[in-house]
Design an enzyme around this catalytic site. Structure first.
Site, PDB file in Angstrom:
ATOM      1  N   ASP A   7      84.803  77.707 -21.604  1.00 34.21           N
ATOM      2  CA  ASP A   7      84.345  77.348 -22.950  1.00 34.21           C
ATOM      3  C   ASP A   7      82.824  77.392 -22.971  1.00 34.21           C
ATOM      4  O   ASP A   7      82.165  77.104 -21.960  1.00 34.21           O
ATOM      5  CB  ASP A   7      84.833  75.948 -23.340  1.00 34.21           C
ATOM      6  CG  ASP A   7      84.432  75.598 -24.766  1.00 34.21           C
ATOM      7  OD1 ASP A   7      84.799  76.338 -25.694  1.00 34.21           O
ATOM      8  OD2 ASP A   7      83.740  74.576 -24.963  1.00 34.21           O
ATOM      9  N   GLU A   9      79.312  76.327 -25.562  1.00 31.59           N
ATOM     10  CA  GLU A   9      78.774  75.679 -26.762  1.00 31.59           C
ATOM     11  C   GLU A   9      77.506  76.438 -27.133  1.00 31.59           C
ATOM     12  O   GLU A   9      76.757  76.885 -26.247  1.00 31.59           O
ATOM     13  CB  GLU A   9      78.463  74.200 -26.509  1.00 31.59           C
ATOM     14  CG  GLU A   9      79.650  73.371 -26.026  1.00 31.59           C
ATOM     15  CD  GLU A   9      80.800  73.305 -27.015  1.00 31.59           C
ATOM     16  OE1 GLU A   9      80.571  73.586 -28.218  1.00 31.59           O
ATOM     17  OE2 GLU A   9      81.925  72.996 -26.594  1.00 31.59           O
ATOM     18  N   GLU A  52      73.084  70.854 -37.668  1.00 33.14           N
ATOM     19  CA  GLU A  52      74.551  70.914 -37.706  1.00 33.14           C
ATOM     20  C   GLU A  52      75.141  71.133 -36.319  1.00 33.14           C
ATOM     21  O   GLU A  52      76.209  70.606 -35.988  1.00 33.14           O
ATOM     22  CB  GLU A  52      75.026  72.021 -38.660  1.00 33.14           C
ATOM     23  CG  GLU A  52      74.521  73.420 -38.349  1.00 33.14           C
ATOM     24  CD  GLU A  52      73.222  73.735 -39.051  1.00 33.14           C
ATOM     25  OE1 GLU A  52      72.955  74.931 -39.275  1.00 33.14           O
ATOM     26  OE2 GLU A  52      72.471  72.797 -39.389  1.00 33.14           O
ATOM     27  N   HIS A 150      82.129  67.994 -28.971  1.00 34.86           N
ATOM     28  CA  HIS A 150      82.488  69.207 -28.247  1.00 34.86           C
ATOM     29  C   HIS A 150      81.653  69.289 -26.980  1.00 34.86           C
ATOM     30  O   HIS A 150      80.419  69.283 -27.030  1.00 34.86           O
ATOM     31  CB  HIS A 150      82.239  70.438 -29.115  1.00 34.86           C
ATOM     32  CG  HIS A 150      83.205  70.594 -30.237  1.00 34.86           C
ATOM     33  ND1 HIS A 150      84.313  71.411 -30.158  1.00 34.86           N
ATOM     34  CD2 HIS A 150      83.254  70.018 -31.460  1.00 34.86           C
ATOM     35  CE1 HIS A 150      84.987  71.331 -31.291  1.00 34.86           C
ATOM     36  NE2 HIS A 150      84.367  70.499 -32.095  1.00 34.86           N
ATOM     37  N   ASP A 155      86.237  70.449 -22.728  1.00 32.57           N
ATOM     38  CA  ASP A 155      87.116  71.331 -23.488  1.00 32.57           C
ATOM     39  C   ASP A 155      87.850  72.310 -22.576  1.00 32.57           C
ATOM     40  O   ASP A 155      89.014  72.654 -22.824  1.00 32.57           O
ATOM     41  CB  ASP A 155      86.313  72.109 -24.538  1.00 32.57           C
ATOM     42  CG  ASP A 155      85.979  71.249 -25.758  1.00 32.57           C
ATOM     43  OD1 ASP A 155      86.347  70.064 -25.763  1.00 32.57           O
ATOM     44  OD2 ASP A 155      85.345  71.769 -26.695  1.00 32.57           O
TER      45      ASP A 155
END
Length: 228
Positions: A7, A9, A52, A150, A155
């Protein structure tokens, strides 16, 4: 078979508009069993973290400022994954970012065939149903209560459990490869059954044994049963 559950980010949605990777997490599987080996790296994106993105990841500019740039860790990341299959949820997104970063470094890009997309698998198995990682955790009763933000490594660990459920069960090898002691082995080694403490009771009656011996005696000296 070696697989890497992966994963990333990022600061946003598109590397072509300046978004970058800020975290990579990966978990190694061998024969569909976790080996305990992981890869985890925070990365300085060399740009301000959008508000965000901060709300999603909880990673701010101050935290990332002293982390290595992707150019400093890209080769180590490639060395870790090797040619293993990469298990990724929505693989197109992560591969797009990884290949952009690798391309900027002049390193080999990851071929699409190397990826296993769990989002695609979930949509085929459960058409019309939600297929997010959280939705799949609910479906398979996997605890993701620690997933308030997250995080790439967390994850990846959760996705590893989801992946094993998607392909047929959380322990497709019935845990034989992870057993230790009393005839078991460490993860990744071939499992062999331990010897019985005492022989099984014979299931052949005396009458059946005599009938078999009479039958074999009529087959001649070349009979397979007479050879040692």
């Amino acid at each position: 078979m070696r697989e890497i559950v992966l994963d990333t980010e990022t600061t946003g949605f598109d590397p072509e508009t300046g978004d970058r990777i800020v975290e990579i997490g990966a978990v190694e599987l061998m024969g569909h069993m976790a080996t305990g080996k992981t890869y985890h790296q925070y990365i300085n994106p060399e740009r301000a973290m959008p508000e965000e993105a901060f709300q999603v990841h909880g990673l701010g500019d101050e935290f990332l400022r002293d982390k290595p740039k992707f150019a400093e860790v890209g080769q180590a990341f490639l060395d870790f994954i090797g040619d293993a299959k990469l298990v990724i949820h929505n693989a197109a997104f992560d591969i797009k970012f990884l290949n952009a970063e690798l391309g900027w470094m002049g390193l080999p890009k990851i071929p699409w065939e190397q990826a296993i997309d769990t989002l695609e698998i979930a949509r085929k198995r459960f058409p019309g149903s939600p297929a997010s990682l959280d939705a799949l955790c609910r479906r398979f009763a996997i605890d993701n209560s620690s997933r308030t933000l997250h995080g790439a490594l967390l994850d990846s660990e959760i996705l590893a459990e989801v992946y094993l459920e998607l392909i047929g069960g959380r322990q497709p090898d019935f845990g034989l490869q992870s057993m230790s002691g009393a005839g078991g082995t460490e993860a990744g080694e071939a499992w062999t059954p331990p010897p019985r403490p005492s022989p099984l009771e014979p299931r052949l009656s005396e009458k059946e044994a005599a009938a078999h011996a009479e039958f074999v005696s009529k087959l001649g000296d070349s009979a397979l049963w007479l050879k040692s």
